[in-house]
Design a protein around this motif. Structure first.
Motif, PDB file in Angstrom:
ATOM      1  N   PHE A   1     -20.210  32.242  70.907  1.00 17.33           N
ATOM      2  CA  PHE A   1     -20.225  33.152  72.042  1.00 17.33           C
ATOM      3  C   PHE A   1     -19.685  34.541  71.715  1.00 17.33           C
ATOM      4  O   PHE A   1     -19.799  35.455  72.531  1.00 17.33           O
ATOM      5  CB  PHE A   1     -19.427  32.565  73.215  1.00 17.33           C
ATOM      6  N   ILE A   2     -19.083  34.735  70.543  1.00 14.28           N
ATOM      7  CA  ILE A   2     -18.518  36.037  70.172  1.00 14.28           C
ATOM      8  C   ILE A   2     -19.573  37.147  70.192  1.00 14.28           C
ATOM      9  O   ILE A   2     -19.309  38.230  70.713  1.00 14.28           O
ATOM     10  CB  ILE A   2     -17.795  35.944  68.808  1.00 14.28           C
ATOM     11  N   PRO A   3     -20.785  36.946  69.668  1.00 14.07           N
ATOM     12  CA  PRO A   3     -21.768  38.044  69.733  1.00 14.07           C
ATOM     13  C   PRO A   3     -22.145  38.462  71.151  1.00 14.07           C
ATOM     14  O   PRO A   3     -22.548  39.599  71.378  1.00 14.07           O
ATOM     15  CB  PRO A   3     -22.987  37.478  69.007  1.00 14.07           C
TER      16      PRO A   3
ATOM     17  N   ALA B   1     -20.812  46.220  69.677  1.00 13.36           N
ATOM     18  CA  ALA B   1     -20.877  46.837  68.360  1.00 13.36           C
ATOM     19  C   ALA B   1     -20.856  48.356  68.482  1.00 13.36           C
ATOM     20  O   ALA B   1     -21.158  48.915  69.529  1.00 13.36           O
ATOM     21  CB  ALA B   1     -22.150  46.403  67.639  1.00 13.36           C
ATOM     22  N   GLN B   2     -20.506  48.994  67.391  1.00 10.27           N
ATOM     23  CA  GLN B   2     -20.511  50.450  67.354  1.00 10.27           C
ATOM     24  C   GLN B   2     -21.957  50.935  67.393  1.00 10.27           C
ATOM     25  O   GLN B   2     -22.813  50.409  66.708  1.00 10.27           O
ATOM     26  CB  GLN B   2     -19.832  50.918  66.076  1.00 10.27           C
ATOM     27  N   THR B   3     -22.207  51.950  68.183  1.00  6.77           N
ATOM     28  CA  THR B   3     -23.589  52.382  68.356  1.00  6.77           C
ATOM     29  C   THR B   3     -23.935  53.547  67.442  1.00  6.77           C
ATOM     30  O   THR B   3     -24.574  53.358  66.427  1.00  6.77           O
ATOM     31  CB  THR B   3     -23.841  52.764  69.818  1.00  6.77           C
TER      32      THR B   3
END
Length: 168
Positions: A11-13, A18-20
């Motif tokens: 479930f972490i994703p 995330a950095q864009t």
């Protein structure tokens, strides 16, 4: 117990972000500073307006500074302020010491009933003025303004995955 950890890692994703995109300030091709979402930015636009704020979002070559969108090509200059002992406390101490030297020589000369031309020696004048000028010059090192153009360049690196409309 192991199944819970495995499920957590699955479930972490879905939870993390995330950095864009990245905004890179370069001097003659060499990296100086990187800006991303959440960083403070002090910039001047090509319309000669200064804006200070936090980068809230970066999308499609646009930078959102406190929610206001700017295209990265509209940035004319970026100002960085860096505070440390050498440009905050030390210069004002040097200027205070210069003032103290000059005032102390005048008070001592008046106390001894000397003529006004004899109050200062060459060494006290040189010491006082050098401390005053040195302190003033150190206060000027607090800010750096990078004007984009010949030496400085701003690159927008888009790191988001763009799905091609033709891809299946």
């Amino acid at each position: 117990m192991n199944k819970v950890f495995i499920l957590l890692f699955c479930f972490i994703p879905f939870i993390t972000k995330a950095q864009t995109d990245i905004l890179v300030l370069k001097k003659r091709g060499a990296h100086i500073r990187t800006y991303t979402v959440g960083d403070e930015l002090n910039m001047q636009t090509i319309y000669h307006q200064w804006f200070i704020g936090t980068i809230t979002q970066m999308r499609h070559d646009s930078i959102y500074l406190n929610g206001m969108p700017f295209h990265y090509k509209e940035i004319y200059a970026i100002r960085r302020t860096h505070y440390n002992f050498g440009n905050t406390v030390l210069p004002y101490g040097m200027m205070a010491a210069a003032g103290g030297i000059l005032v102390l020589n005048a008070v001592n000369g008046a106390y001894r009933h000397d003529k006004a031309k004899d109050w200062y020696t060459h060494s006290s004048i040189v010491t006082g003025i050098s401390l005053l000028v040195g302190g003033f010059l150190l206060t000027r090192t607090t800010r750096s303004t990078y004007r984009l153009g010949h030496r400085f360049k701003l690159d927008y690196l888009e790191l988001t995955f763009k799905k091609s409309p033709n891809a299946k």
